[in-house]
Motif scaffolding. Structure first.
Motif, PDB file in Angstrom:
ATOM      1  N   LYS A  22       0.824  -1.204   0.000  1.00 19.39           N
ATOM      2  CA  LYS A  22       0.000   0.000   0.000  1.00 19.39           C
ATOM      3  C   LYS A  22       0.865   1.264   0.000  1.00 19.39           C
ATOM      4  CE  LYS A  22      -3.637   2.327   2.659  1.00 19.39           C
ATOM      5  NZ  LYS A  22      -4.449   2.304   3.907  1.00 19.39           N
ATOM      6  N   SER A  23       0.436   2.233  -0.791  1.00 21.38           N
ATOM      7  CA  SER A  23       1.134   3.528  -0.823  1.00 21.38           C
ATOM      8  C   SER A  23       0.145   4.595  -1.259  1.00 21.38           C
ATOM      9  CB  SER A  23       2.315   3.481  -1.788  1.00 21.38           C
ATOM     10  OG  SER A  23       1.861   3.317  -3.115  1.00 21.38           O
ATOM     11  N   PRO A  24       0.413   5.858  -0.961  1.00 23.39           N
ATOM     12  CA  PRO A  24      -0.479   6.939  -1.412  1.00 23.39           C
ATOM     13  C   PRO A  24      -0.486   7.030  -2.935  1.00 23.39           C
ATOM     14  CG  PRO A  24       1.049   7.702   0.299  1.00 23.39           C
ATOM     15  CD  PRO A  24       1.522   6.362  -0.129  1.00 23.39           C
ATOM     16  N   THR A  25      -1.588   7.502  -3.482  1.00 21.27           N
ATOM     17  CA  THR A  25      -1.702   7.689  -4.926  1.00 21.27           C
ATOM     18  C   THR A  25      -1.023   8.997  -5.326  1.00 21.27           C
ATOM     19  OG1 THR A  25      -3.771   8.922  -4.794  1.00 21.27           O
ATOM     20  CG2 THR A  25      -3.926   6.503  -4.891  1.00 21.27           C
ATOM     21  N   PRO A  26      -0.671   9.140  -6.604  1.00 19.89           N
ATOM     22  CA  PRO A  26      -0.119  10.423  -7.052  1.00 19.89           C
ATOM     23  C   PRO A  26      -1.054  11.597  -6.771  1.00 19.89           C
ATOM     24  CG  PRO A  26       0.297   8.734  -8.701  1.00 19.89           C
ATOM     25  CD  PRO A  26      -0.609   8.119  -7.670  1.00 19.89           C
ATOM     26  N   GLU A  27      -2.353  11.360  -6.872  1.00 14.90           N
ATOM     27  CA  GLU A  27      -3.318  12.431  -6.608  1.00 14.90           C
ATOM     28  C   GLU A  27      -3.281  12.866  -5.151  1.00 14.90           C
ATOM     29  OE1 GLU A  27      -4.205  10.321 -10.228  1.00 14.90           O
ATOM     30  OE2 GLU A  27      -4.048   9.560  -8.164  1.00 14.90           O
ATOM     31  N   GLN A  28      -3.200  11.899  -4.232  1.00 12.02           N
ATOM     32  CA  GLN A  28      -3.100  12.231  -2.813  1.00 12.02           C
ATOM     33  C   GLN A  28      -1.813  12.992  -2.521  1.00 12.02           C
ATOM     34  OE1 GLN A  28      -3.527   8.104  -1.472  1.00 12.02           O
ATOM     35  NE2 GLN A  28      -5.333   8.691  -0.293  1.00 12.02           N
ATOM     36  N   LEU A  29      -0.733  12.539  -3.119  1.00 14.71           N
ATOM     37  CA  LEU A  29       0.557  13.188  -2.898  1.00 14.71           C
ATOM     38  C   LEU A  29       0.577  14.597  -3.475  1.00 14.71           C
ATOM     39  CD1 LEU A  29       2.927  10.178  -3.607  1.00 14.71           C
ATOM     40  CD2 LEU A  29       2.593  11.323  -1.406  1.00 14.71           C
ATOM     41  N   TRP A  66       6.075  13.308  10.022  1.00 19.16           N
ATOM     42  CA  TRP A  66       5.281  13.658  11.206  1.00 19.16           C
ATOM     43  C   TRP A  66       4.196  14.664  10.850  1.00 19.16           C
ATOM     44  CZ3 TRP A  66       4.620  18.523  13.336  1.00 19.16           C
ATOM     45  CH2 TRP A  66       4.001  18.579  14.577  1.00 19.16           C
ATOM     46  N   ARG A  67       4.469  15.502   9.895  1.00 21.82           N
ATOM     47  CA  ARG A  67       3.581  16.610   9.558  1.00 21.82           C
ATOM     48  C   ARG A  67       2.279  16.156   8.907  1.00 21.82           C
ATOM     49  NH1 ARG A  67       4.490  22.180   8.789  1.00 21.82           N
ATOM     50  NH2 ARG A  67       6.594  21.820   9.562  1.00 21.82           N
ATOM     51  N   ASP A  68       2.334  15.072   8.126  1.00 19.46           N
ATOM     52  CA  ASP A  68       1.137  14.666   7.389  1.00 19.46           C
ATOM     53  C   ASP A  68       1.093  13.136   7.275  1.00 19.46           C
ATOM     54  OD1 ASP A  68      -0.542  14.067   4.868  1.00 19.46           O
ATOM     55  OD2 ASP A  68      -0.887  16.212   5.186  1.00 19.46           O
ATOM     56  N   PRO A  69      -0.053  12.514   7.540  1.00 15.03           N
ATOM     57  CA  PRO A  69      -0.147  11.045   7.481  1.00 15.03           C
ATOM     58  C   PRO A  69       0.100  10.486   6.081  1.00 15.03           C
ATOM     59  CG  PRO A  69      -2.311  12.049   7.825  1.00 15.03           C
ATOM     60  CD  PRO A  69      -1.306  13.130   8.025  1.00 15.03           C
ATOM     61  N   VAL A  70      -0.152  11.271   5.036  1.00 13.39           N
ATOM     62  CA  VAL A  70       0.129  10.804   3.677  1.00 13.39           C
ATOM     63  C   VAL A  70       1.630  10.559   3.525  1.00 13.39           C
ATOM     64  CG1 VAL A  70       0.135  11.482   1.242  1.00 13.39           C
ATOM     65  CG2 VAL A  70      -1.904  11.852   2.625  1.00 13.39           C
ATOM     66  N   PHE A  71       2.446  11.456   4.084  1.00 16.51           N
ATOM     67  CA  PHE A  71       3.891  11.262   4.014  1.00 16.51           C
ATOM     68  C   PHE A  71       4.346  10.115   4.905  1.00 16.51           C
ATOM     69  CE2 PHE A  71       4.319  15.068   1.569  1.00 16.51           C
ATOM     70  CZ  PHE A  71       5.538  14.908   0.913  1.00 16.51           C
ATOM     71  N   LYS A  72       3.676   9.906   6.018  1.00 16.03           N
ATOM     72  CA  LYS A  72       4.007   8.769   6.876  1.00 16.03           C
ATOM     73  C   LYS A  72       3.815   7.469   6.116  1.00 16.03           C
ATOM     74  CE  LYS A  72       2.972   6.799  11.430  1.00 16.03           C
ATOM     75  NZ  LYS A  72       2.150   6.937  12.660  1.00 16.03           N
ATOM     76  N   ASP A  73       2.707   7.355   5.372  1.00 13.14           N
ATOM     77  CA  ASP A  73       2.450   6.160   4.563  1.00 13.14           C
ATOM     78  C   ASP A  73       3.440   6.059   3.406  1.00 13.14           C
ATOM     79  OD1 ASP A  73       0.319   5.507   6.201  1.00 13.14           O
ATOM     80  OD2 ASP A  73      -1.197   6.388   4.876  1.00 13.14           O
ATOM     81  N   LEU A  74       3.788   7.200   2.826  1.00 13.38           N
ATOM     82  CA  LEU A  74       4.746   7.208   1.726  1.00 13.38           C
ATOM     83  C   LEU A  74       6.104   6.675   2.183  1.00 13.38           C
ATOM     84  CD1 LEU A  74       5.714   8.033  -1.120  1.00 13.38           C
ATOM     85  CD2 LEU A  74       6.176  10.313  -0.174  1.00 13.38           C
ATOM     86  N   ILE A  75       6.557   7.113   3.337  1.00 16.10           N
ATOM     87  CA  ILE A  75       7.864   6.685   3.838  1.00 16.10           C
ATOM     88  C   ILE A  75       7.875   5.176   4.078  1.00 16.10           C
ATOM     89  CG2 ILE A  75       9.420   6.845   5.822  1.00 16.10           C
ATOM     90  CD1 ILE A  75       8.596   9.859   5.949  1.00 16.10           C
ATOM     91  N   LYS A  76       6.792   4.627   4.580  1.00 20.32           N
ATOM     92  CA  LYS A  76       6.712   3.174   4.776  1.00 20.32           C
ATOM     93  C   LYS A  76       6.875   2.441   3.440  1.00 20.32           C
ATOM     94  CE  LYS A  76       3.686   3.263   8.857  1.00 20.32           C
ATOM     95  NZ  LYS A  76       2.332   2.912   9.378  1.00 20.32           N
ATOM     96  N   ALA A  77       6.262   2.984   2.387  1.00 21.38           N
ATOM     97  CA  ALA A  77       6.372   2.365   1.065  1.00 21.38           C
ATOM     98  C   ALA A  77       7.795   2.480   0.523  1.00 21.38           C
ATOM     99  CB  ALA A  77       5.373   3.007   0.105  1.00 21.38           C
TER     100      ALA A  77
END
Length: 206
Positions: A22-29, A66-77
């Motif tokens: 799982k990772s954020p979509t380009p649109e979310q990013l 830390w600033r945004d959960p979308v980036f938290k998910d991105l870093i995991k990916a």
């Protein structure tokens, strides 16, 4: 028959960001990057003072995870892709893992460029692509042997990528590219009317 081997190979990792989970979509990013850029007055000021075309959070924000959960998910990916690349490179990490050292947003408008550079003090660097309009500029990679080539002839136009002096990669939104941090690279001028949006990062060890 003569035997010809390829030695000292330079590896480039390319994958869809969602390929390993799982990772954020380009649109979310894209929405997240634009919102952060709008609020980051320190980053805007730095770009203006340093005549940087467009926007980067490189000099202003070090807490995107830390600033945004979308980036938290991105870093995991990204962590998963970096681990896969480290395995491919046969790194002996002595039981340790490569860790994220820095991650930042790049927004390049028409006419914007990233000049040729390397990423010192890191092991693996890379970029994941958010918006890449037609004409926005590929990633241009330089043969690391170039300074030592001295009197070597230029390569033919039909030379395979492994023998070229420069190789350009045209990424797609949602892709991730990884390379060893010593590999010199650049982004040519954005010839599109629209912004080129990407997220770059460095991983270190020890």
């Amino acid at each position: 028959m003569p035997q010809i081997n390829s030695l000292f190979v330079t590896r480039l990792y390319r994958a869809n960001l969602a390929e390993l989970g799982k990772s954020p979509t380009p649109e979310q990013l894209e929405d997240t990057c634009l919102a952060i850029a709008e609020d980051d007055t320190a980053g805007q000021d730095w770009c203006e003072e340093n005549q940087f075309p467009g926007y980067t959070s490189y000099a202003s924000l070090d807490d995107l995870g830390w600033r945004d959960p979308v980036f938290k998910d991105l870093i995991k990916a990204i962590d998963k892709h970096v681990a896969a690349f480290a395995t491919d490179l046969a790194f002996d990490l002595n039981g340790k893992k490569l860790k994220l050292d820095s991650i930042w947003i790049n927004i390049l408008p028409q006419g914007g460029i990233h000049t040729s550079h390397i990423h010192p003090h890191s092991v693996i660097s890379g970029t994941t692509y958010v918006a890449v309009p037609k004409g926005a500029g590929a990633l241009k990679l330089e043969d690391p042997r170039l300074p030592m080539m001295m009197a070597a002839p230029t390569r033919t136009k039909t030379a395979p990528d492994m023998l070229k002096t420069f190789v350009s990669i045209a990424p797609e939104p949602g892709e991730i590219l990884l390379w060893e941090s010593w590999l010199r690279h650049e982004v040519p001028m954005n010839m599109s009317d629209d912004d080129r949006i990407s997220i770059s990062f460095n991983y270190g060890w020890g």
